[in-house]
Write an enzyme that holds these catalytic residues in place. Structure first.
Site, short mmCIF file in Angstrom:
data_model
loop_
_atom_site.label_atom_id
_atom_site.label_comp_id
_atom_site.label_asym_id
_atom_site.label_seq_id
_atom_site.Cartn_x
_atom_site.Cartn_y
_atom_site.Cartn_z
N GLY A 12 0.80 -1.22 0.00
CA GLY A 12 0.00 0.00 0.00
C GLY A 12 0.84 1.26 0.00
N SER A 14 1.56 3.33 -2.42
CA SER A 14 1.31 4.30 -3.48
C SER A 14 0.81 5.64 -2.96
CB SER A 14 0.29 3.73 -4.49
OG SER A 14 -0.93 3.42 -3.85
N LYS A 37 -1.91 -1.96 -5.53
CA LYS A 37 -2.79 -2.27 -6.65
C LYS A 37 -2.97 -1.11 -7.63
CE LYS A 37 -6.71 -4.12 -5.85
NZ LYS A 37 -8.05 -4.33 -5.26
N TYR A 163 -14.36 -4.14 11.86
CA TYR A 163 -13.09 -3.47 11.60
C TYR A 163 -12.08 -3.74 12.70
CZ TYR A 163 -9.67 0.26 10.83
OH TYR A 163 -8.49 0.96 10.65
#
Length: 277
Positions: A12, A14, A37, A163
């Site tokens: 993650g 990015s 992704k 969560y």
């Protein structure tokens, strides 16, 4: 302290906290594998693995963007293989990728429940498992997960049990693996922000700019992660860190530079939802 020449695989990376950690390492000349992704810009979440790679290179590091879905075992295996092929090994794994949905039990679609479990708990386990054979060969191997401290008080489960279960799954991976691999010298730790962070996700999906203005920039987590990853792995494992606590241990006492709104005092900042007042 230095990460010069070290290879970090960051999921993650990015955008947000993952990219901030990558950029901090890049300033030392580290190698960063951007395992994420996003190859096309999201309409509300800017940044791709390629734009992040450009920033990392500009900061002084070497970047390898790899399209990676951490829910998929073969995808993670490919990312690890490419990292080793390009840089010769892996010194650090940062489990940063995460999925969030704060809905209550009756409101949460099961596909969202499954997504959080697959990305958060399972993804952390999977990435750790695939990186471990290479971490065993590193001189100071670390696995760091962006996960909250474990606390079984009902207050952390009441409003968003799904969560909390998913994020605590990441935390429990660190707790268990720290003991499992203590004799092999691989450090497993969790790091969590004391306050809300200003990220694109918060600005666009989780409260808006007014909410994030009461927080800090992700650089505080990046600086804390940098300090942890430079500590001896055999002496620093199985811990649940809060970013501010780490930096205080490093001698930092003034956190004004991290505040989004300089007019706010420290006690006016919004605490993160897993942090006690």
């Amino acid at each position: 302290m230095s990460l010069t020449g070290k290879t970090l695989l960051i999921t993650g990376a990015s955008r947000g906290v993952g990219k901030a950690i990558a950029l901090r390492a890049a300033r030392d000349g580290a190698n960063v594998v951007i395992a994420a992704k996003t190859v096309e810009p999201h309409p509300r979440l800017p940044g791709t693995i390629y734009s992040a790679a450009e920033e990392i290179e500009a900061a002084g590091g070497k970047a390898l963007p790899v399209v990676t879905d951490i829910r998929d075992e073969e995808s993670v295996e490919r990312a690890v293989e490419k990292a080793v092929e390009r840089f010769g090994g892996i010194d650090v794994l940062v489990n940063n990728a995460s999925a969030i949905n704060l809905s209550g039990t009756l409101e949460l679609p099961m596909k969202r429940y499954d997504l959080m479990q697959q990305v958060n708990a399972r993804g952390t386990f999977l990435c750790s498992q695939k990186c471990l054979p290479h971490l065993f060969n590193a001189p100071n191997p670390h696995v760091l997960s962006l996960a909250p401290p474990l606390d079984m008080h009902p207050r952390w489960f009441r409003d968003h049990p799904a969560y909390t279960i998913a994020k605590y799954g990441m935390s429990m991976c660190m707790l268990g693996m720290a003991e499992e691999f203590r004799d092999r010298g691989v450090a497993f730790n969790a790091l969590w922000p004391r306050t809300l962070l200003k990220t694109a996700a918060v600005d666009n999906l989780l409260g808006g700019p007014e909410m994030s203005a009461r927080g800090r920039y992700p650089t505080i987590v990046a600086d804390a992660a940098y300090a942890i990853l430079n500590r001896p792995s055999r002496e620093c494992t199985g811990r649940f860190f809060i970013d501010e606590q780490v930096l205080r241990e490093e001698g930092v006492s003034d956190f004004a530079a991290y505040r989004v709104d300089s007019d706010l005092s420290e006690d006016q900042l919004q605490l993160d939802l897993f942090v006690r007042p």
